[in-house]
Design a protein around this motif. Structure first.
Motif, PDB file in Angstrom:
ATOM      1  N   LYS A 169       5.035   5.935  -2.916  1.00 47.20           N
ATOM      2  CA  LYS A 169       5.674   7.118  -2.928  1.00 47.20           C
ATOM      3  C   LYS A 169       5.559   8.033  -3.992  1.00 47.20           C
ATOM      4  N   SER A 170       5.451   7.598  -5.162  1.00 50.19           N
ATOM      5  CA  SER A 170       5.433   8.141  -6.363  1.00 50.19           C
ATOM      6  C   SER A 170       4.322   9.171  -6.548  1.00 50.19           C
ATOM      7  N   ILE A 171       3.206   8.882  -5.638  1.00 51.88           N
ATOM      8  CA  ILE A 171       2.215   9.935  -5.750  1.00 51.88           C
ATOM      9  C   ILE A 171       1.926  10.721  -4.359  1.00 51.88           C
ATOM     10  N   GLY A 172       3.244  10.817  -3.847  1.00 51.40           N
ATOM     11  CA  GLY A 172       3.372  11.612  -2.550  1.00 51.40           C
ATOM     12  C   GLY A 172       2.218  11.397  -1.657  1.00 51.40           C
ATOM     13  N   ILE A 173       1.964  10.199  -1.242  1.00 50.41           N
ATOM     14  CA  ILE A 173       0.901   9.699  -0.192  1.00 50.41           C
ATOM     15  C   ILE A 173       1.012  10.378   1.000  1.00 50.41           C
ATOM     16  N   ARG A 174       2.212  10.784   1.533  1.00 54.58           N
ATOM     17  CA  ARG A 174       2.357  11.208   2.737  1.00 54.58           C
ATOM     18  C   ARG A 174       2.021  12.585   2.896  1.00 54.58           C
ATOM     19  N   ASN A 175       1.485  13.185   1.751  1.00 55.14           N
ATOM     20  CA  ASN A 175       0.811  14.490   1.758  1.00 55.14           C
ATOM     21  C   ASN A 175      -0.688  14.772   2.156  1.00 55.14           C
ATOM     22  N   PHE A 176      -1.254  13.423   2.124  1.00 53.79           N
ATOM     23  CA  PHE A 176      -2.782  13.290   2.376  1.00 53.79           C
ATOM     24  C   PHE A 176      -3.000  13.374   3.848  1.00 53.79           C
ATOM     25  N   ASP A 177      -4.034  14.165   4.194  1.00 52.22           N
ATOM     26  CA  ASP A 177      -4.567  14.108   5.622  1.00 52.22           C
ATOM     27  C   ASP A 177      -4.958  12.795   5.983  1.00 52.22           C
ATOM     28  N   HIS A 178      -6.153  12.463   5.186  1.00 52.30           N
ATOM     29  CA  HIS A 178      -6.932  11.380   5.386  1.00 52.30           C
ATOM     30  C   HIS A 178      -6.803  10.267   4.156  1.00 52.30           C
ATOM     31  N   VAL A 179      -6.569   9.046   4.290  1.00 51.57           N
ATOM     32  CA  VAL A 179      -6.474   7.889   3.260  1.00 51.57           C
ATOM     33  C   VAL A 179      -7.274   6.819   3.741  1.00 51.57           C
ATOM     34  N   ILE A 180      -8.161   6.405   2.955  1.00 49.20           N
ATOM     35  CA  ILE A 180      -8.971   5.491   3.324  1.00 49.20           C
ATOM     36  C   ILE A 180      -8.804   4.157   2.619  1.00 49.20           C
ATOM     37  N   VAL A 181      -8.346   2.815   3.156  1.00 48.06           N
ATOM     38  CA  VAL A 181      -8.077   1.727   2.376  1.00 48.06           C
ATOM     39  C   VAL A 181      -9.278   0.934   2.393  1.00 48.06           C
ATOM     40  N   ALA A 182     -10.108   1.194   1.033  1.00 42.74           N
ATOM     41  CA  ALA A 182     -11.387   0.283   0.859  1.00 42.74           C
ATOM     42  C   ALA A 182     -11.150  -0.901   0.055  1.00 42.74           C
ATOM     43  N   ILE A 183     -10.148  -1.587   0.336  1.00 39.00           N
ATOM     44  CA  ILE A 183     -10.004  -3.090  -0.153  1.00 39.00           C
ATOM     45  C   ILE A 183     -10.564  -4.072   0.598  1.00 39.00           C
ATOM     46  N   GLY A 184     -11.428  -4.727   0.110  1.00 36.45           N
ATOM     47  CA  GLY A 184     -12.124  -5.981   1.201  1.00 36.45           C
ATOM     48  C   GLY A 184     -11.852  -7.254   0.999  1.00 36.45           C
ATOM     49  N   GLU A 185     -11.893  -7.751   0.077  1.00 33.00           N
ATOM     50  CA  GLU A 185     -11.723  -9.174  -0.373  1.00 33.00           C
ATOM     51  C   GLU A 185     -10.386  -9.617  -0.025  1.00 33.00           C
ATOM     52  N   ASP A 186      -9.464  -8.916  -0.650  1.00 35.63           N
ATOM     53  CA  ASP A 186      -7.910  -9.104  -0.552  1.00 35.63           C
ATOM     54  C   ASP A 186      -7.308  -8.766   1.076  1.00 35.63           C
TER      55      ASP A 186
ATOM     56  N   ALA B 116      -9.431   2.323   7.549  1.00 28.74           N
ATOM     57  CA  ALA B 116      -9.552   1.049   6.665  1.00 28.74           C
ATOM     58  C   ALA B 116     -10.669   0.282   7.070  1.00 28.74           C
ATOM     59  N   LYS B 117     -11.198  -0.336   5.997  1.00 23.74           N
ATOM     60  CA  LYS B 117     -12.528  -1.137   5.820  1.00 23.74           C
ATOM     61  C   LYS B 117     -12.059  -2.624   6.356  1.00 23.74           C
ATOM     62  N   ALA B 118     -12.746  -3.002   7.096  1.00 25.60           N
ATOM     63  CA  ALA B 118     -12.409  -4.633   7.533  1.00 25.60           C
ATOM     64  C   ALA B 118     -13.769  -5.544   6.887  1.00 25.60           C
ATOM     65  N   GLN B 119     -13.183  -6.605   6.594  1.00 26.40           N
ATOM     66  CA  GLN B 119     -14.068  -7.500   6.043  1.00 26.40           C
ATOM     67  C   GLN B 119     -14.822  -8.620   6.857  1.00 26.40           C
ATOM     68  N   ASN B 120     -14.137  -8.779   8.031  1.00 25.53           N
ATOM     69  CA  ASN B 120     -14.525  -9.666   9.159  1.00 25.53           C
ATOM     70  C   ASN B 120     -13.852  -9.072  10.347  1.00 25.53           C
ATOM     71  N   VAL B 121     -14.109  -9.828  11.535  1.00 21.29           N
ATOM     72  CA  VAL B 121     -13.615  -9.568  12.872  1.00 21.29           C
ATOM     73  C   VAL B 121     -12.196  -9.472  12.948  1.00 21.29           C
ATOM     74  N   TYR B 122     -11.745 -10.815  12.298  1.00 28.90           N
ATOM     75  CA  TYR B 122      -9.971 -10.925  12.165  1.00 28.90           C
ATOM     76  C   TYR B 122      -9.417  -9.863  11.622  1.00 28.90           C
ATOM     77  N   HIS B 123     -10.033  -9.475  10.458  1.00 27.26           N
ATOM     78  CA  HIS B 123      -9.576  -8.473   9.654  1.00 27.26           C
ATOM     79  C   HIS B 123      -9.543  -7.054  10.575  1.00 27.26           C
ATOM     80  N   GLN B 124     -10.554  -7.092  11.173  1.00 28.84           N
ATOM     81  CA  GLN B 124     -10.728  -5.470  12.028  1.00 28.84           C
ATOM     82  C   GLN B 124      -9.683  -5.681  12.983  1.00 28.84           C
TER      83      GLN B 124
END
Ligand code: ATP
Ligand code: ATP
Ligand code: CA
Length: 221
Positions: free
Chosen positions: A63-80, A101-109
Protein backbone atom coordinates in the motif's frame (compact mmCIF):
# COMPACT_ATOMS: atom_id res chain seq x y z
CA UNK A 1 -1.68 4.69 -24.61
CA UNK A 2 2.02 5.09 -25.38
CA UNK A 3 4.13 2.23 -24.15
CA UNK A 4 6.20 4.68 -22.11
CA UNK A 5 3.10 5.48 -20.07
CA UNK A 6 2.73 1.96 -18.74
CA UNK A 7 3.88 1.41 -15.19
CA UNK A 8 5.70 -1.80 -14.35
CA UNK A 9 6.79 -3.32 -11.05
CA UNK A 10 8.96 -6.39 -10.59
CA UNK A 11 8.82 -8.20 -7.25
CA UNK A 12 11.79 -10.52 -6.68
CA UNK A 13 15.08 -9.74 -8.38
CA UNK A 14 16.43 -13.24 -8.94
CA UNK A 15 17.60 -14.36 -12.38
CA UNK A 16 14.09 -14.32 -13.84
CA UNK A 17 12.70 -11.13 -12.28
CA UNK A 18 16.09 -9.47 -12.69
CA UNK A 19 16.21 -10.06 -16.42
CA UNK A 20 12.65 -8.75 -16.84
CA UNK A 21 13.57 -5.64 -14.88
CA UNK A 22 16.73 -4.94 -16.88
CA UNK A 23 14.96 -5.47 -20.20
CA UNK A 24 12.01 -3.18 -19.37
CA UNK A 25 14.44 -0.53 -18.18
CA UNK A 26 16.54 -0.90 -21.32
CA UNK A 27 13.40 -0.54 -23.46
CA UNK A 28 12.80 2.82 -21.79
CA UNK A 29 9.91 1.89 -19.52
CA UNK A 30 9.26 3.03 -15.97
CA UNK A 31 10.01 0.06 -13.75
CA UNK A 32 9.93 -0.29 -10.00
CA UNK A 33 12.24 -3.01 -8.66
CA UNK A 34 11.34 -4.65 -5.34
CA UNK A 35 13.16 -7.22 -3.22
CA UNK A 36 13.43 -7.89 0.50
CA UNK A 37 17.14 -8.45 0.12
CA UNK A 38 18.99 -5.10 0.29
CA UNK A 39 21.91 -6.50 -1.71
CA UNK A 40 19.55 -7.19 -4.64
CA UNK A 41 17.94 -3.76 -4.29
CA UNK A 42 21.32 -2.03 -4.48
CA UNK A 43 22.34 -4.12 -7.46
CA UNK A 44 19.24 -2.98 -9.38
CA UNK A 45 19.50 0.76 -8.73
CA UNK A 46 21.12 1.31 -12.16
CA UNK A 47 18.64 -0.98 -13.94
CA UNK A 48 15.32 0.43 -12.68
CA UNK A 49 13.48 3.72 -12.18
CA UNK A 50 13.32 3.08 -8.44
CA UNK A 51 14.59 0.14 -6.40
CA UNK A 52 12.90 -0.45 -3.06
CA UNK A 53 13.52 -2.86 -0.23
CA UNK A 54 10.45 -4.46 1.30
CA UNK A 55 8.52 -7.62 2.01
CA UNK A 56 5.89 -8.06 -0.68
CA UNK A 57 3.76 -10.31 1.51
CA UNK A 58 3.02 -7.32 3.78
CA UNK A 59 -0.09 -5.45 2.73
CA UNK A 60 1.06 -2.24 4.42
CA UNK A 61 4.26 -2.25 2.38
CA UNK A 62 2.42 -2.76 -0.92
CA UNK A 63 0.00 0.00 0.00
CA UNK A 64 2.79 2.42 0.96
CA UNK A 65 4.36 2.16 -2.48
CA UNK A 66 1.02 2.68 -4.25
CA UNK A 67 1.10 -0.70 -5.96
CA UNK A 68 -2.49 -0.30 -7.21
CA UNK A 69 -1.24 2.35 -9.69
CA UNK A 70 0.88 -0.13 -11.62
CA UNK A 71 -0.50 -1.64 -14.80
CA UNK A 72 1.69 -4.72 -14.80
CA UNK A 73 3.18 -6.30 -11.71
CA UNK A 74 5.28 -9.44 -11.95
CA UNK A 75 5.72 -11.74 -9.00
CA UNK A 76 9.09 -13.38 -9.64
CA UNK A 77 9.46 -15.17 -6.32
CA UNK A 78 10.23 -18.83 -6.91
CA UNK A 79 11.46 -20.82 -3.95
CA UNK A 80 9.13 -19.36 -1.34
CA UNK A 81 5.81 -20.52 -2.79
CA UNK A 82 3.86 -19.21 0.19
CA UNK A 83 5.29 -15.71 -0.30
CA UNK A 84 4.56 -15.86 -4.03
CA UNK A 85 0.94 -16.89 -3.46
CA UNK A 86 0.30 -14.37 -0.70
CA UNK A 87 1.82 -11.54 -2.75
CA UNK A 88 -0.25 -12.47 -5.82
CA UNK A 89 -3.42 -12.58 -3.72
CA UNK A 90 -2.70 -9.15 -2.23
CA UNK A 91 -1.99 -7.62 -5.64
CA UNK A 92 -5.30 -8.85 -7.02
CA UNK A 93 -7.12 -7.61 -3.92
CA UNK A 94 -5.55 -4.18 -4.35
CA UNK A 95 -6.91 -4.13 -7.88
CA UNK A 96 -3.68 -4.36 -9.89
CA UNK A 97 -4.83 -4.78 -13.47
CA UNK A 98 -2.43 -7.41 -14.73
CA UNK A 99 -0.56 -9.67 -12.36
CA UNK A 100 2.06 -11.95 -13.86
CA UNK A 101 3.43 -14.70 -11.68
CA UNK A 102 6.28 -17.14 -12.02
CA UNK A 103 5.50 -20.75 -11.06
CA UNK A 104 8.07 -23.08 -9.60
CA UNK A 105 6.18 -26.30 -10.33
CA UNK A 106 2.77 -27.49 -11.56
CA UNK A 107 1.12 -27.27 -8.13
CA UNK A 108 2.32 -23.72 -7.75
CA UNK A 109 1.04 -23.01 -11.25
CA UNK A 110 -2.44 -24.34 -10.39
CA UNK A 111 -2.55 -22.34 -7.19
CA UNK A 112 -1.60 -19.11 -8.98
CA UNK A 113 -4.27 -19.73 -11.60
CA UNK A 114 -6.90 -20.34 -8.91
CA UNK A 115 -6.17 -17.20 -6.93
CA UNK A 116 -6.50 -15.02 -10.00
CA UNK A 117 -3.03 -14.40 -11.44
CA UNK A 118 -3.68 -13.07 -14.94
CA UNK A 119 -0.64 -14.68 -16.51
CA UNK A 120 1.29 -17.60 -15.07
CA UNK A 121 4.73 -18.36 -16.45
CA UNK A 122 6.70 -21.52 -15.87
CA UNK A 123 10.02 -20.52 -17.45
CA UNK A 124 11.76 -23.90 -17.50
CA UNK A 125 8.70 -25.70 -18.91
CA UNK A 126 7.76 -22.94 -21.39
CA UNK A 127 11.32 -22.52 -22.64
CA UNK A 128 11.78 -26.30 -22.86
CA UNK A 129 8.70 -26.53 -25.09
CA UNK A 130 9.91 -23.75 -27.35
CA UNK A 131 13.31 -25.33 -27.75
CA UNK A 132 11.83 -28.77 -28.46
CA UNK A 133 9.63 -27.20 -31.17
CA UNK A 134 12.54 -25.54 -32.89
CA UNK A 135 14.81 -28.59 -32.57
CA UNK A 136 12.13 -30.83 -34.07
CA UNK A 137 11.53 -28.78 -37.16
CA UNK A 138 13.95 -27.37 -39.71
CA UNK A 139 11.27 -25.05 -41.01
CA UNK A 140 9.77 -23.85 -37.77
CA UNK A 141 11.90 -20.93 -36.59
CA UNK A 142 9.83 -19.55 -33.74
CA UNK A 143 6.40 -19.74 -32.22
CA UNK A 144 4.17 -17.90 -29.76
CA UNK A 145 1.22 -19.47 -27.97
CA UNK A 146 -1.84 -17.23 -28.23
CA UNK A 147 -3.99 -19.67 -26.28
CA UNK A 148 -4.04 -23.41 -25.77
CA UNK A 149 -5.27 -23.87 -29.32
CA UNK A 150 -3.91 -20.95 -31.32
CA UNK A 151 -0.34 -19.94 -32.11
CA UNK A 152 1.72 -17.68 -34.29
CA UNK A 153 4.64 -19.42 -35.97
CA UNK A 154 7.50 -18.42 -38.20
CA UNK A 155 8.10 -20.87 -40.95
CA UNK A 156 10.64 -20.92 -43.77
CA UNK A 157 9.46 -21.22 -47.37
CA UNK A 158 10.99 -24.23 -49.15
CA UNK A 159 11.46 -25.19 -52.81
CA UNK A 160 7.95 -26.67 -53.02
CA UNK A 161 6.41 -23.26 -52.41
CA UNK A 162 9.00 -21.25 -54.32
CA UNK A 163 7.77 -18.57 -56.70
CA UNK A 164 4.06 -19.13 -56.04
CA UNK A 165 1.39 -16.80 -54.72
CA UNK A 166 -0.40 -17.17 -51.40
CA UNK A 167 -3.57 -17.57 -53.43
CA UNK A 168 -2.44 -20.54 -55.51
CA UNK A 169 -0.92 -22.21 -52.46
CA UNK A 170 -4.46 -21.98 -51.01
CA UNK A 171 -3.10 -21.36 -47.52
CA UNK A 172 -6.32 -19.89 -46.18
CA UNK A 173 -8.93 -22.15 -47.82
CA UNK A 174 -6.92 -25.32 -47.36
CA UNK A 175 -5.35 -24.76 -43.94
CA UNK A 176 -7.45 -21.95 -42.48
CA UNK A 177 -4.21 -20.16 -41.65
CA UNK A 178 -3.64 -16.41 -41.92
CA UNK A 179 -0.28 -15.11 -43.12
CA UNK A 180 0.34 -12.01 -41.02
CA UNK A 181 3.62 -11.05 -42.65
CA UNK A 182 6.36 -12.14 -45.01
CA UNK A 183 9.98 -11.53 -44.06
CA UNK A 184 12.55 -11.34 -46.84
CA UNK A 185 16.13 -10.50 -45.85
CA UNK A 186 15.74 -7.20 -44.02
CA UNK A 187 12.27 -6.39 -45.36
CA UNK A 188 8.96 -7.17 -43.78
CA UNK A 189 5.70 -7.12 -45.71
CA UNK A 190 2.83 -6.85 -43.26
CA UNK A 191 -0.68 -8.01 -44.28
CA UNK A 192 0.39 -9.41 -47.65
CA UNK A 193 -2.12 -9.56 -50.50
CA UNK A 194 -3.27 -12.96 -51.86
CA UNK A 195 -1.38 -12.11 -55.05
CA UNK A 196 1.94 -11.85 -53.18
CA UNK A 197 4.62 -14.16 -54.62
CA UNK A 198 6.79 -15.97 -52.09
CA UNK A 199 10.28 -17.33 -52.62
CA UNK A 200 12.40 -20.08 -51.12
CA UNK A 201 14.10 -18.68 -48.01
CA UNK A 202 11.33 -16.19 -47.20
CA UNK A 203 9.89 -16.44 -43.72
CA UNK A 204 6.13 -16.57 -43.27
CA UNK A 205 4.59 -15.36 -40.02
CA UNK A 206 1.47 -17.51 -39.78
CA UNK A 207 -1.43 -17.57 -37.32
CA UNK A 208 -3.97 -20.32 -36.81
CA UNK A 209 -5.13 -23.38 -34.93
CA UNK A 210 -2.20 -25.52 -33.77
CA UNK A 211 -3.56 -28.55 -35.63
CA UNK A 212 -3.74 -26.55 -38.86
CA UNK A 213 -0.28 -25.07 -38.38
CA UNK A 214 1.01 -28.57 -37.82
CA UNK A 215 -0.55 -29.67 -41.12
CA UNK A 216 1.18 -26.83 -42.94
CA UNK A 217 4.50 -27.71 -41.30
CA UNK A 218 4.11 -31.39 -42.19
CA UNK A 219 3.51 -30.43 -45.77
CA UNK A 220 6.85 -28.63 -45.73
CA UNK A 221 8.85 -31.54 -44.33
P1 ATP B 1 15.47 -17.30 -10.10
O1 ATP B 1 14.68 -16.42 -11.03
O2 ATP B 1 16.86 -16.78 -9.88
O3 ATP B 1 15.39 -18.76 -10.43
P2 ATP B 1 13.81 -18.08 -7.97
O4 ATP B 1 12.59 -18.26 -8.80
O5 ATP B 1 14.57 -19.30 -7.59
O6 ATP B 1 14.78 -17.09 -8.70
P3 ATP B 1 14.10 -16.90 -5.42
O7 ATP B 1 15.57 -16.90 -5.64
O8 ATP B 1 13.54 -17.71 -4.33
O9 ATP B 1 13.33 -17.26 -6.75
O10 ATP B 1 13.55 -15.44 -5.24
C1 ATP B 1 13.76 -14.42 -6.18
C2 ATP B 1 13.96 -13.12 -5.45
O11 ATP B 1 12.77 -12.79 -4.73
C3 ATP B 1 15.08 -13.13 -4.44
O12 ATP B 1 16.01 -12.09 -4.73
C4 ATP B 1 14.38 -12.94 -3.10
O13 ATP B 1 15.15 -12.12 -2.23
C5 ATP B 1 13.09 -12.22 -3.50
N1 ATP B 1 12.00 -12.43 -2.55
C6 ATP B 1 11.61 -13.62 -2.02
N2 ATP B 1 10.57 -13.44 -1.19
C7 ATP B 1 10.28 -12.11 -1.19
C8 ATP B 1 9.31 -11.29 -0.53
N3 ATP B 1 8.42 -11.80 0.31
N4 ATP B 1 9.33 -9.95 -0.80
C9 ATP B 1 10.22 -9.42 -1.64
N5 ATP B 1 11.16 -10.14 -2.29
C10 ATP B 1 11.19 -11.45 -2.07
P1 ATP C 1 15.60 -27.55 -14.00
O1 ATP C 1 15.54 -27.53 -15.49
O2 ATP C 1 14.46 -28.36 -13.43
O3 ATP C 1 15.74 -26.19 -13.41
P2 ATP C 1 18.32 -27.85 -13.19
O4 ATP C 1 18.86 -26.96 -14.26
O5 ATP C 1 18.21 -27.29 -11.81
O6 ATP C 1 16.90 -28.38 -13.65
P3 ATP C 1 19.27 -30.40 -12.22
O7 ATP C 1 17.96 -30.61 -11.55
O8 ATP C 1 20.50 -30.32 -11.38
O9 ATP C 1 19.22 -29.13 -13.20
O10 ATP C 1 19.52 -31.52 -13.29
C1 ATP C 1 18.61 -31.82 -14.31
C2 ATP C 1 18.57 -33.32 -14.56
O11 ATP C 1 19.84 -33.75 -15.03
C3 ATP C 1 18.25 -34.14 -13.30
O12 ATP C 1 17.18 -35.04 -13.59
C4 ATP C 1 19.54 -34.88 -13.00
O13 ATP C 1 19.28 -36.17 -12.49
C5 ATP C 1 20.22 -34.97 -14.37
N1 ATP C 1 21.68 -35.02 -14.27
C6 ATP C 1 22.51 -34.25 -13.54
N2 ATP C 1 23.79 -34.58 -13.70
C7 ATP C 1 23.81 -35.60 -14.58
C8 ATP C 1 24.83 -36.39 -15.16
N3 ATP C 1 26.12 -36.20 -14.88
N4 ATP C 1 24.48 -37.34 -16.03
C9 ATP C 1 23.18 -37.54 -16.34
N5 ATP C 1 22.17 -36.85 -15.83
C10 ATP C 1 22.46 -35.89 -14.95
CA1 CA D 1 15.58 -20.83 -8.84
Amino acid sequence: MKKQDKQFAVIGLGRFGGSICRELHMLGHEVLAIDHDIVKVEEFVPYSTHAIQGNATEEAFLKSIGIRNFDHVIVAIGEDIQASVLTTLNLKEFGVQTVWAKAQNVYHQKLLDKIGADRVIHPEVDMGMRIAQSMASDHLLDYINLSEEYSVIEIRVNQQMHSRTLQDLRIRPKFNITILAIKRENDINVSPLPSEVIYSGDILVAMGLNSNLKRLEDKLM
